[in-house]
Design a protein around this motif. Structure first.
Motif, short mmCIF file in Angstrom:
data_model
loop_
_atom_site.label_atom_id
_atom_site.label_comp_id
_atom_site.label_asym_id
_atom_site.label_seq_id
_atom_site.Cartn_x
_atom_site.Cartn_y
_atom_site.Cartn_z
N ASN A 74 72.03 17.32 42.63
CA ASN A 74 73.01 17.74 42.72
C ASN A 74 74.06 17.96 41.55
O ASN A 74 74.62 16.95 41.08
N VAL A 75 73.77 19.08 40.91
CA VAL A 75 74.22 19.28 39.69
C VAL A 75 76.09 19.29 39.64
O VAL A 75 76.48 18.65 38.70
N LYS A 76 76.55 19.85 41.00
CA LYS A 76 77.99 19.91 40.84
C LYS A 76 78.68 18.17 40.85
O LYS A 76 79.42 18.18 40.30
N THR A 77 78.10 17.36 41.53
CA THR A 77 78.34 16.11 41.56
C THR A 77 78.20 15.60 40.13
O THR A 77 79.11 14.77 39.65
N ALA A 78 76.99 15.73 39.57
CA ALA A 78 76.76 15.21 38.28
C ALA A 78 77.86 15.56 37.33
O ALA A 78 78.45 14.89 36.42
N MET A 79 78.23 16.92 37.29
CA MET A 79 79.25 17.48 36.54
C MET A 79 80.59 16.65 36.69
O MET A 79 81.40 16.42 35.96
N LYS A 80 81.07 16.27 37.95
CA LYS A 80 82.17 15.74 38.20
C LYS A 80 82.33 14.23 37.60
O LYS A 80 83.14 13.81 37.09
N VAL A 81 81.02 13.57 37.77
CA VAL A 81 80.92 12.19 36.99
C VAL A 81 80.91 12.29 35.71
O VAL A 81 81.61 11.49 35.00
N ALA A 82 80.17 13.39 35.00
CA ALA A 82 80.53 13.66 33.53
C ALA A 82 82.04 13.69 33.18
O ALA A 82 82.27 13.02 32.16
N HIS A 83 82.80 14.32 33.93
CA HIS A 83 84.39 14.49 33.57
C HIS A 83 84.76 12.96 33.57
O HIS A 83 85.52 12.56 32.70
N ALA A 84 84.46 12.29 34.60
CA ALA A 84 85.14 10.93 34.71
C ALA A 84 84.64 9.98 33.78
O ALA A 84 85.38 9.08 33.20
N ARG A 85 83.59 10.17 33.26
CA ARG A 85 82.74 9.06 32.34
C ARG A 85 83.54 9.53 30.71
O ARG A 85 83.74 8.61 30.15
N GLY A 86 83.55 10.91 30.82
CA GLY A 86 84.38 11.21 29.49
C GLY A 86 85.88 10.91 29.60
O GLY A 86 86.17 10.36 28.38
N VAL A 87 86.46 10.70 30.72
CA VAL A 87 87.84 10.10 30.51
C VAL A 87 87.76 8.57 30.34
O VAL A 87 88.53 8.19 29.44
N LEU A 88 86.65 7.91 30.84
CA LEU A 88 86.57 6.51 30.62
C LEU A 88 86.35 6.32 29.02
O LEU A 88 86.99 5.48 28.37
N LEU A 89 85.42 6.95 28.64
CA LEU A 89 85.16 6.72 27.25
C LEU A 89 86.18 7.19 26.33
O LEU A 89 86.44 6.46 25.33
N LYS A 90 87.06 8.02 26.53
CA LYS A 90 88.20 8.39 25.85
C LYS A 90 89.18 7.30 25.80
O LYS A 90 89.67 6.56 24.88
N VAL A 91 89.37 6.74 27.13
CA VAL A 91 90.18 5.48 26.99
C VAL A 91 89.71 4.20 26.16
O VAL A 91 90.44 3.57 25.30
N PHE A 92 88.40 4.02 26.18
CA PHE A 92 87.87 2.78 25.61
C PHE A 92 87.87 3.07 23.98
O PHE A 92 88.03 2.07 23.07
N GLU A 93 87.43 4.42 23.78
CA GLU A 93 87.58 4.74 22.32
C GLU A 93 88.96 4.59 21.76
O GLU A 93 89.11 4.18 20.40
N GLU A 94 89.98 5.02 22.31
CA GLU A 94 91.23 4.99 21.72
C GLU A 94 91.63 3.55 21.88
O GLU A 94 92.74 3.32 20.77
N ALA A 95 91.26 2.66 22.36
CA ALA A 95 91.59 1.33 22.42
C ALA A 95 90.88 0.61 21.26
O ALA A 95 91.24 -0.67 21.18
N GLY A 96 89.92 1.30 20.51
CA GLY A 96 89.17 0.91 19.58
C GLY A 96 88.05 -0.10 19.85
O GLY A 96 87.69 -1.22 19.14
N ILE A 97 87.62 -0.14 21.45
CA ILE A 97 86.59 -1.04 21.84
C ILE A 97 85.16 -0.33 21.41
O ILE A 97 84.88 0.88 21.90
N PRO A 98 84.16 -1.38 20.85
CA PRO A 98 82.96 -0.65 20.48
C PRO A 98 82.29 -0.21 22.05
O PRO A 98 82.17 -0.87 23.01
N ILE A 99 81.51 0.98 22.21
CA ILE A 99 81.05 1.51 23.36
C ILE A 99 79.52 1.35 23.24
O ILE A 99 78.92 2.09 22.13
N TYR A 100 78.73 0.77 24.06
CA TYR A 100 77.28 0.93 24.09
C TYR A 100 77.02 1.78 25.46
O TYR A 100 77.22 1.11 26.69
N GLU A 101 76.08 2.89 25.38
CA GLU A 101 75.77 3.36 26.63
C GLU A 101 74.40 3.09 26.91
O GLU A 101 73.32 3.27 25.79
N LEU A 102 74.03 3.01 28.05
CA LEU A 102 72.73 2.51 28.44
C LEU A 102 72.19 3.60 29.86
O LEU A 102 72.97 4.13 30.50
N ASN A 103 70.77 3.73 29.76
CA ASN A 103 70.19 4.46 30.72
C ASN A 103 70.37 3.67 31.96
O ASN A 103 69.98 2.58 31.78
#
Length: 111
Positions: A74-103
């Motif tokens: 389901n690519v449509k769902t994956a795209m929406k999750v990608a948007h949400a993930r991007g919002v989350l990463l932005k919040v953590f990046e702006e807070a200056g918190i190191p981010i580790y991304e895992l499979n």
């Protein structure tokens, strides 16, 4: 060290907060950020951002671990999750918190 773990989504974002110690990890908090299906998608993303900012303020994590997107059929769902993930990463990046991304497979094996 306090670590915030994130399982991204747009309907539900799972989170867990643990304190890493020399002996056993200590669970501090866990839960789910939920958004209503009736809201427009942009409002759901704003809600996720606000709740993530609250988690950062309350727990002051030293690091964030966020699952990468798992693509299925389901690519449509994956795209929406990608948007949400991007919002989350932005919040953590702006807070200056190191981010580790895992499979997702690595996360499941570690647990």
């Amino acid at each position: 060290m306090i670590i915030l773990g994130i399982d991204p989504g747009f309907e539900r974002v799972g989170f867990g907060v643990v304190r890493r110690t020399h002996t056993e990890p200590q669970l501090i908090d866990y839960g789910c950020i939920k958004t209503a299906k009736t809201l427009p998608f942009s409002k759901r993303l704003a809600e996720i951002a606000r709740d993530a900012e609250t988690l950062v303020r309350e727990h002051r994590p030293d690091a964030v671990v966020c699952e990468e997107i798992f693509f299925s059929k389901n690519v449509k769902t994956a795209m929406k999750v990608a948007h949400a993930r991007g919002v989350l990463l932005k919040v953590f990046e702006e807070a200056g918190i190191p981010i580790y991304e895992l499979n997702p497979g690595h996360v499941k094996m570690a647990i």
